[in-house]
Design an enzyme around this catalytic site. Structure first.
Site, PDB file in Angstrom:
ATOM      1  N   ASN A  34     125.984  65.528  19.895  1.00  0.00           N
ATOM      2  CA  ASN A  34     125.012  66.577  19.636  1.00  0.00           C
ATOM      3  C   ASN A  34     124.297  66.333  18.310  1.00  0.00           C
ATOM      4  OD1 ASN A  34     123.760  68.969  20.632  1.00  0.00           O
ATOM      5  ND2 ASN A  34     124.904  70.186  19.159  1.00  0.00           N
TER       6      ASN A  34
ATOM      7  N   GLU B  27     133.848  71.790  28.136  1.00  0.00           N
ATOM      8  CA  GLU B  27     134.905  72.514  28.834  1.00  0.00           C
ATOM      9  C   GLU B  27     135.426  73.669  27.980  1.00  0.00           C
ATOM     10  OE1 GLU B  27     137.777  69.592  29.931  1.00  0.00           O
ATOM     11  OE2 GLU B  27     136.451  68.603  31.380  1.00  0.00           O
TER      12      GLU B  27
ATOM     13  N   ASP C 173     122.787  77.317  14.887  1.00  0.00           N
ATOM     14  CA  ASP C 173     122.372  76.008  15.400  1.00  0.00           C
ATOM     15  C   ASP C 173     121.992  75.082  14.238  1.00  0.00           C
ATOM     16  OD1 ASP C 173     121.459  73.919  17.035  1.00  0.00           O
ATOM     17  OD2 ASP C 173     120.436  75.249  18.419  1.00  0.00           O
TER      18      ASP C 173
END
Length: 321
Positions: A122, A140, A229
């Site tokens: 990411n 997950e 973020d």
């Protein structure tokens, strides 16, 4: 007496993407030619977008150049200090170099093995000494959190990749590795784990690149589903954090106190960066909602510009390799 929260209007769309970005991320400004660069991770194929701007005002000068990258989703880009026209970047499984001219990708380090399912790379950044840092996401663990299931420690990690090619795991137990920045004096590193809505602060050794004395600053009062973020800081050390699902950039002190909120007409604000000749213009990327439909009037997927009064930002550091 408690400090009164300051609310600001960030303004309407500054640059309209055509088409709107599905997931605009990782904006970075290059002063030598006054260009703004960012990635649309979920475009098909993924794209890098390059926009010429007027350095004093931040006004747009002509259409954006759209560079298609038919490889893997490019999750983060940073410039290479001594290699003009080349980015260091993150892709689904690792780190690569990317040509600004052709879109050609050269894989330099694969970090996730084929049998490590449910993980993806990411966001990342470059420290003041030119090392590249990148984190991963445990998909997950996100599913378990959203469904209320027991899961255990998330499997995401944070890596440090040095110009000599060495790569070291620096942190584990990460759910959603996101934005990072370094304090103006270089003594601290800040890192977002969006899953628990926390900012992690570390003591940072600039000589070795080591981190220690982890402190967790939980961002209190955030609604469920909101994620901290992308993150940058200013010359005073305050953190400017994009708030996914909250229409805003939240400005916090280095200790985590919320100082002000800058609101935009897009629910999914993803990442800010500083730019302009004085590094005092905030450019902000956004996305379209991933799961639900956008509300009427939502301008996610386009770019925003905001000029705060009396604030200058820290530079975006470049990879020294």
């Amino acid at each position: 007496m408690s400090q009164q929260l300051i609310l600001k209007n960030g303004g309407d769309v500054w640059h309209t993407n055509n088409p709107a970005n599905r997931l605009g991320e990782s904006p970075i400004y290059r002063s030598i030619d006054s260009t703004l660069h960012w990635t649309d991770i979920h475009a098909t194929p993924c794209t890098i977008q390059i926009l010429k701007i007027e350095p004093r005002t931040g006004d747009v000068l002509g259409p954006a150049r759209i560079l298609e990258v038919p490889f893997d989703p490019i999750t983060v880009i940073r410039f290479r200090r001594d290699v003009p026209g080349s980015y260091i970047c993150g892709y689904k499984k690792g780190i690569a170099f990317l040509s600004e001219e052709s879109g050609e990708v050269e894989v330099v380090k694969e970090l996730l093995k084929e049998d490590e399912t449910g993980l993806t790379m990411n966001d990342g950044g470059v420290d003041p000494q030119g090392r590249f840092w990148i984190g991963s996401v445990d998909l997950e663990a996100i599913d378990a959190q959203q469904s209320g299931k027991e899961y255990g420690e998330p499997r995401g990690k944070l890596w440090r990749y040095s110009p000599d090619g060495s790569c070291t795991i620096m942190e584990s137990g990460v759910m959603i590795g996101n934005g990072m920045c370094w304090s103006p004096d270089g003594k601290y590193m800040f890192y977002n784990d969006s899953g628990p809505q926390a900012v992690w602060r570390y003591d940072f050794d600039s000589k070795t690149g080591d981190i220690s004395n982890k402190t967790i600053m939980t961002l209190d009062g955030l609604p469920k589903g909101v994620m901290n973020d992308g993150m940058i800081n200013d010359e005073s050390g305050n953190l400017w954090i994009a708030m996914w699902m909250m229409h805003s950039i939240n400005v916090c002190s280095p200790e985590g106190a919320l100082l002000q909120t800058i609101e935009f007409p897009a629910r999914c604000i993803t990442c800010p960066t500083w730019g302009g000749e004085n590094n005092d213009i905030l450019f902000v990327a956004s996305a379209q909602p991933i799961v639900e439909k956008a509300a009427p009037g939502d301008q996610g997927g386009h770019m925003f510009r905001y000029k705060p009064e009396g604030v200058k930002g820290m530079p975006t550091y470049e990879f020294a390799g």
